[in-house]
Enzyme design. Structure first.
Site, short mmCIF file in Angstrom:
data_model
loop_
_atom_site.label_atom_id
_atom_site.label_comp_id
_atom_site.label_asym_id
_atom_site.label_seq_id
_atom_site.Cartn_x
_atom_site.Cartn_y
_atom_site.Cartn_z
N ASP A 62 0.88 -1.16 0.00
CA ASP A 62 0.00 0.00 0.00
C ASP A 62 0.92 1.21 0.00
O ASP A 62 1.62 1.45 0.99
CB ASP A 62 -0.88 -0.01 1.25
CG ASP A 62 -1.76 1.23 1.36
OD1 ASP A 62 -1.63 2.13 0.50
OD2 ASP A 62 -2.57 1.31 2.30
N ILE A 63 0.96 1.95 -1.12
CA ILE A 63 1.93 3.04 -1.21
C ILE A 63 1.59 4.22 -0.30
O ILE A 63 2.40 5.12 -0.12
CB ILE A 63 2.18 3.51 -2.67
CG1 ILE A 63 1.01 4.31 -3.23
CG2 ILE A 63 2.54 2.34 -3.58
CD1 ILE A 63 1.37 5.08 -4.51
N TYR A 194 -5.64 15.86 -10.10
CA TYR A 194 -4.95 14.74 -10.75
C TYR A 194 -3.80 15.27 -11.61
O TYR A 194 -2.68 14.75 -11.56
CB TYR A 194 -5.95 13.96 -11.62
CG TYR A 194 -5.35 12.74 -12.29
CD1 TYR A 194 -5.08 11.59 -11.56
CD2 TYR A 194 -5.07 12.73 -13.65
CE1 TYR A 194 -4.54 10.47 -12.16
CE2 TYR A 194 -4.52 11.62 -14.27
CZ TYR A 194 -4.26 10.49 -13.52
OH TYR A 194 -3.71 9.38 -14.12
N VAL A 196 -2.12 18.10 -11.32
CA VAL A 196 -1.02 18.60 -10.49
C VAL A 196 -0.24 17.43 -9.89
O VAL A 196 0.99 17.44 -9.84
CB VAL A 196 -1.53 19.55 -9.39
CG1 VAL A 196 -0.42 19.90 -8.40
CG2 VAL A 196 -2.10 20.82 -10.01
N VAL A 231 -6.78 4.86 -21.35
CA VAL A 231 -6.96 3.41 -21.31
C VAL A 231 -8.27 3.04 -20.62
O VAL A 231 -8.63 3.64 -19.60
CB VAL A 231 -5.77 2.76 -20.57
CG1 VAL A 231 -5.92 1.26 -20.50
CG2 VAL A 231 -4.45 3.12 -21.27
N ARG A 232 -8.92 2.04 -21.17
CA ARG A 232 -10.18 1.56 -20.59
C ARG A 232 -9.91 0.85 -19.28
O ARG A 232 -9.55 -0.33 -19.24
CB ARG A 232 -10.88 0.60 -21.56
CG ARG A 232 -11.42 1.27 -22.81
CD ARG A 232 -12.27 0.34 -23.65
NE ARG A 232 -11.50 -0.70 -24.31
CZ ARG A 232 -10.79 -0.53 -25.43
NH1 ARG A 232 -10.73 0.66 -26.01
NH2 ARG A 232 -10.12 -1.54 -25.97
#
Length: 277
Positions: A62-63, A194, A196, A231-232
């Site tokens: 978990d980052i 997002y 930034v 990307v989907r």
């Protein structure tokens, strides 16, 4: 200690991360670790690859949790004596247009994971990267458009070839503070948390590449940021133009740059092409 080469992909139980692991399982001559916050989901993803005849290994990561990052670091050090390929893919995005979460909350949560979490992974794992190692930080073209939406003063700072990691951290922290005070636009920031956060990832990559040049020049490590494209995935939605496997192409290309390659290094790429920052 194993002399087998090892690759780690963060946030890889689904989406682009999962596609990157799949491609590495086919092409990387060593152990490939799929990581996820939730061990259940991680193991499930590994089983899915097993059904395709591919062998991935699982490690929890978990980052957002420094202890989790350090547990992975210690495991890699002990078992492999380091790391050959690191793909920092883990990230989150609010549906910025449709999400009713207050912007300041979006800013704090998004930067916590996408910038500060990624930075923590790098701080702990970059020293483990072996000579001829490859590091790929998954950013986004949104970082370019968000950069264009910054004030001239901020653009200058983010494009600087001498900006330090501490200065970048200060700027990222300031963005979050400015959103809380409701002054981020007045202070020259664009209206995308997002974007930034991904400016942060791209600039961090440039700084890290510079540091590698200064401190580990003879190790031939190549580190880059890239955009996988639209990307989907759960994040981008079903209308996106690329499949996850297509999105994985540029990150995988950078992760597998041959040992004789002199570059790219410290660059921002999309569609395997270096983009101007």
């Amino acid at each position: 200690m194993s002399s087998v080469p090892v690759a780690v992909v963060t946030g890889s139980n689904k989406g682009i991360g999962f596609a990157i692991v799949r491609a590495l399982c086919k092409q990387f001559p060593g152990d490939v670790y799929l990581t996820a916050r939730d061990p259940g989901r991680g193991q499930e993803a590994v089983s899915k690859l097993q059904e395709e005849g591919l062998r991935a290994l699982f490690h929890q990561l978990d980052i957002d949790d420094l202890q989790s990052i350090r547990a992975l670091r210690d495991f890699l050090k002990e078992k492999y004596g380091g790391l050959n390929v690191l793909v920092n893919n883990a990230g989150i995005a609010f549906k910025e247009v449709h999400d009713t979460t207050p912007f300041a909350v979006q800013a704090e949560v998004t930067l916590k994971t996408n910038f500060f979490g990624t930075r923590n992974v790098c701080t702990e794992l970059l020293p483990l990267v072996k000579p001829y190692g490859r590091v790929v930080n998954v950013s986004s073209m949104v970082s370019s458009s968000a950069l264009g939406g910054c004030s001239q003063e901020l653009q200058q700072k983010f494009r600087s070839d001498t900006i330090t990691e501490d200065e970048l951290v200060e700027l990222m922290t300031k963005f979050v503070e400015d959103t809380k005070k409701g002054v981020h636009e007045k202070e020259g920031w664009p209206n995308t948390a997002y974007g930034v956060s991904k400016i942060g990832v791209t600039v961090l990559s440039r700084i890290q590449a510079r540091m590698l040049n200064e401190k580990r020049k003879g190790d031939h490590i190549l580190l880059n940021a890239c955009c996988p494209g639209w990307v989907r995935t759960d994040m981008a939605g079903p209308k996106a133009t690329k499949s996850p496997d297509e999105g994985a192409e540029t990150p995988v290309y950078l992760a597998l740059l041959p040992s004789g390659a002199e570059g790219p290094h410290g660059q921002f790429l999309s569609n395997k092409t270096v983009r101007t920052w």
